[in-house]
Motif scaffolding. Structure first.
Motif, short mmCIF file in Angstrom:
data_model
loop_
_atom_site.label_atom_id
_atom_site.label_comp_id
_atom_site.label_asym_id
_atom_site.label_seq_id
_atom_site.Cartn_x
_atom_site.Cartn_y
_atom_site.Cartn_z
N GLY A 139 0.80 -1.17 -0.01
CA GLY A 139 -0.07 0.11 0.04
C GLY A 139 0.99 1.20 -0.12
N THR A 140 0.22 2.39 0.00
CA THR A 140 1.10 3.56 0.18
C THR A 140 0.69 4.43 1.45
OG1 THR A 140 -0.79 5.19 -0.51
CG2 THR A 140 0.46 4.06 -2.25
N ALA A 141 0.10 3.74 2.45
CA ALA A 141 0.07 4.40 3.80
C ALA A 141 -0.61 5.63 3.99
CB ALA A 141 1.42 4.50 4.45
N GLY A 142 -1.56 5.81 2.93
CA GLY A 142 -2.41 7.28 2.84
C GLY A 142 -1.71 8.37 2.01
N LEU A 143 -0.23 8.05 1.47
CA LEU A 143 0.62 8.95 1.01
C LEU A 143 0.38 8.76 -0.65
CD1 LEU A 143 3.83 8.17 3.02
CD2 LEU A 143 2.25 10.01 3.64
N HIS A 144 0.73 9.98 -1.06
CA HIS A 144 0.82 10.06 -2.62
C HIS A 144 1.87 9.15 -2.94
CE1 HIS A 144 2.14 11.36 -6.51
NE2 HIS A 144 1.10 12.13 -6.57
N THR A 145 1.51 8.26 -4.10
CA THR A 145 2.43 7.16 -4.41
C THR A 145 4.00 7.43 -4.70
OG1 THR A 145 1.99 7.66 -6.83
CG2 THR A 145 0.81 5.81 -5.91
N SER A 146 4.27 8.96 -4.94
CA SER A 146 5.59 9.37 -4.81
C SER A 146 6.32 9.59 -3.71
CB SER A 146 5.93 10.58 -5.74
OG SER A 146 5.52 10.31 -7.11
N ALA A 147 5.34 10.04 -2.72
CA ALA A 147 5.98 9.99 -1.18
C ALA A 147 6.03 8.57 -0.81
CB ALA A 147 4.59 10.84 -0.33
N ALA A 148 5.13 7.46 -0.99
CA ALA A 148 5.41 6.30 -0.60
C ALA A 148 6.51 5.69 -1.03
CB ALA A 148 4.27 5.28 -1.21
N TYR A 149 7.00 6.00 -2.28
CA TYR A 149 8.31 5.70 -2.75
C TYR A 149 9.49 6.10 -2.04
CZ TYR A 149 12.08 5.67 -6.11
OH TYR A 149 13.48 5.70 -6.95
N ILE A 150 9.43 7.38 -1.41
CA ILE A 150 10.44 7.75 -0.81
C ILE A 150 10.66 6.94 0.58
CG2 ILE A 150 11.20 9.76 0.78
CD1 ILE A 150 10.17 11.82 -1.32
N TYR A 151 9.31 6.55 1.16
CA TYR A 151 9.31 6.13 2.44
C TYR A 151 10.20 4.40 2.08
CZ TYR A 151 7.02 4.36 6.64
OH TYR A 151 6.98 3.97 7.85
N LYS A 152 9.80 3.84 1.08
CA LYS A 152 10.35 2.58 0.69
C LYS A 152 11.84 2.71 0.44
CE LYS A 152 6.08 1.27 -1.71
NZ LYS A 152 5.41 0.96 -3.28
N LYS A 153 12.29 3.66 -0.08
CA LYS A 153 13.78 3.83 -0.50
C LYS A 153 14.54 4.23 1.05
CE LYS A 153 14.19 3.19 -4.80
NZ LYS A 153 15.11 1.93 -5.27
N GLN A 154 13.89 4.80 1.84
CA GLN A 154 14.38 4.91 3.22
C GLN A 154 14.59 3.72 3.87
OE1 GLN A 154 11.46 7.48 5.26
NE2 GLN A 154 12.61 9.39 4.53
N LEU A 155 13.61 2.86 3.97
CA LEU A 155 13.71 1.42 4.20
C LEU A 155 14.75 0.49 3.70
CD1 LEU A 155 10.04 0.30 4.67
CD2 LEU A 155 11.39 1.21 6.41
N GLU A 156 15.05 0.66 2.41
CA GLU A 156 15.77 -0.09 1.69
C GLU A 156 17.38 0.20 1.99
OE1 GLU A 156 17.06 -0.45 -3.35
OE2 GLU A 156 15.18 0.39 -2.50
N GLU A 157 17.61 1.64 2.18
CA GLU A 157 19.09 1.96 2.32
C GLU A 157 19.56 2.14 3.99
OE1 GLU A 157 20.00 6.04 1.44
OE2 GLU A 157 18.11 6.85 2.42
N SER A 158 18.60 1.56 4.81
CA SER A 158 18.80 1.51 6.15
C SER A 158 19.80 0.54 6.40
CB SER A 158 17.62 1.59 6.95
OG SER A 158 16.81 0.23 6.74
N GLU A 159 20.47 0.91 7.50
CA GLU A 159 21.32 -0.19 8.28
C GLU A 159 20.60 -0.89 9.57
OE1 GLU A 159 25.74 0.31 8.35
OE2 GLU A 159 24.92 2.33 7.97
N VAL A 160 19.47 0.01 10.09
CA VAL A 160 18.89 -0.59 11.29
C VAL A 160 17.46 0.06 10.98
CG1 VAL A 160 18.69 -0.45 13.74
CG2 VAL A 160 20.74 -0.05 12.60
N ILE A 161 16.37 -0.72 10.80
CA ILE A 161 15.18 -0.26 10.93
C ILE A 161 14.51 -0.40 12.29
CG2 ILE A 161 12.64 -0.71 10.08
CD1 ILE A 161 13.82 -1.67 7.50
N VAL A 162 13.85 0.72 12.78
CA VAL A 162 13.55 1.00 14.18
C VAL A 162 12.12 0.93 13.99
CG1 VAL A 162 13.66 2.01 16.39
CG2 VAL A 162 15.72 1.82 14.78
N ILE A 163 11.32 0.25 14.48
CA ILE A 163 9.74 0.16 14.75
C ILE A 163 9.37 1.12 15.63
CG2 ILE A 163 7.64 -0.93 14.64
CD1 ILE A 163 8.90 -3.41 13.42
N THR A 164 8.69 2.39 15.81
CA THR A 164 8.66 2.95 16.87
C THR A 164 7.16 2.74 17.37
OG1 THR A 164 7.95 4.78 15.39
CG2 THR A 164 10.10 4.87 16.03
N LYS A 165 6.81 3.76 18.42
CA LYS A 165 5.47 3.55 18.82
C LYS A 165 4.81 2.01 19.32
CE LYS A 165 4.61 7.62 15.90
NZ LYS A 165 3.75 8.26 15.02
#
Length: 361
Positions: A139-165
């Motif tokens: 999905g896009t988490a309610g974001l524009h598809t291009s904003a969701a693209y940024i979200y996915k790229k942030q995950l892709e380049e991370s060394e540590v994914i930290v789930i918050t909340k």
């Protein structure tokens, strides 16, 4: 001779909880006798994050007007300034929430140019569990598809994914989410924290303080899609003085956010985040809307007085002009005739095309 300062980069999309984690982390480290410096970042000045973090420590620098990657030299100058001013052992930097390609534009240049002067921790990317879950499910988490693209790229380049909340999600659902991340990103460490309860913060800190970035990879990023993902959001930063007679500022904040949330929900708009900070002397309240436009969260209290100051940051899927009108009208409507508003600063923009100082392949 002073040891190298450690630099911790904490990325993640708008509303992921970066600033709250930085505040709690700083309190914890300072209680242990560590000297900590913070660097915030935004496309414009008047940042709630900076004002909030200054309540924790005076060792804060703000890089405004562009992201870290598009003003790398300004970023490095801020790092040096905070380190020298506070003799900091640990520096924590929070990039703009819509920023990606950090490995190529920040991590690799630092390792190449400044490895003799600072220790760089693994790149952490924070993720709200509900947006993350929807993104991983396609999905896009309610974001524009291009904003969701940024979200996915942030995950892709991370060394540590930290789930918050994590205090907002049950343990079974959290375990399933961690398992799914491990399947999609098998070489990325997965951790979880709750800034509200403190759970997981010590584990994350222990990891980033005792490991160095080994990330030599860069990801492929379509800069046209990246630019669109930032530009679909109107960015508003504003501040004003408020004046009335015996005003309950907590009630005022709640009404303002509720009205903004109702308008956004009825217009079915995507929200990066909406943050406000109301200060009354040493008392302050932080309020935000991140996930569900109808869901308002506040913490702290600004109390009751005749005067206060408000800072407003909004990242919403509207043109800058429309967003400005929405926020101005709502602020004036909430104030009605009881509160006088004197604007100190009011900036509403759409970010320009990202143009990094360095981009390593």
């Amino acid at each position: 001779m002073k040891n190298k300062a450690r630099l911790i980069l904490v990325g993640g999309f708008l509303g992921a909880g970066k600033t709250t984690l930085l505040s709690e982390t700083t309190r914890k480290l300072m209680a242990e006798g560590k000297k900590v410096g913070l660097i915030t970042n935004d496309q414009a000045a008047e940042l709630v994050d900076t004002a909030f973090l200054l309540k924790t420590t005076s060792n804060v620098a703000e890089v405004s007007g562009s992201c870290f990657c598009c003003n790398f030299n300004g970023f490095v100058d801020s790092v040096r300034d905070v380190e020298e001013r506070s003799n900091a052992d640990i520096l924590i930097a929070e990039p703009v929430g819509s920023c990606t390609d950090l490995s190529a534009t920040i991590v690799q240049p630092i390792k190449k140019l400044y490895s003799e002067k600072m220790l760089l921790s693994p790149l952490s990317v924070l993720a709200d569990p509900f947006k993350l879950e929807d993104i991983l499910n396609g999905g896009t988490a309610g974001l524009h598809t291009s904003a969701a693209y940024i979200y996915k790229k942030q995950l892709e380049e991370s060394e540590v994914i930290v789930i918050t909340k994590t205090d907002k999600i049950d343990s079974i659902r959290l375990d399933f989410l961690k398992e799914k991340i491990g399947t999609i990103f098998p070489h990325t460490k997965v951790m979880s924290v709750s800034s509200r309860t403190g759970e997981g913060i010590s584990d994350w800190l222990n990891y980033v303080l005792n490991n160095s970035s080994l990330n030599n990879k860069t990801i492929e990023v379509d800069y046209n899609t990246y630019a669109e993902g930032e530009a679909v959001l109107g960015w508003l930063n504003a501040s004003a003085n408020l004046k009335g007679e015996e005003i309950d500022w907590d009630e005022f904040a709640g009404k303002f956010l509720a009205k903004v949330g109702y308008k956004i929900e009825s217009m079915k708009l995507s929200v990066g985040h909406i943050k406000i900070m109301i200060q009354n002397g040493s008392d302050y309240l932080i309020g935000n809307i991140t996930n569900d436009a109808g869901s308002v969260e506040t913490r702290g209290s600004a109390g009751i007085s005749d005067k206060a100051q408000i800072i407003i940051n909004a990242r919403v899927g509207l043109s800058p002009d429309t967003l400005e009108n929405l926020v101005r009208e709502t602020l004036n409507n909430t104030a009605s005739s009881k509160i006088e508003i004197k604007v100190n600063a009011w900036n509403c923009i759409s970010p320009g095309y990202p143009n990094p100082t360095f981009r390593y392949n």
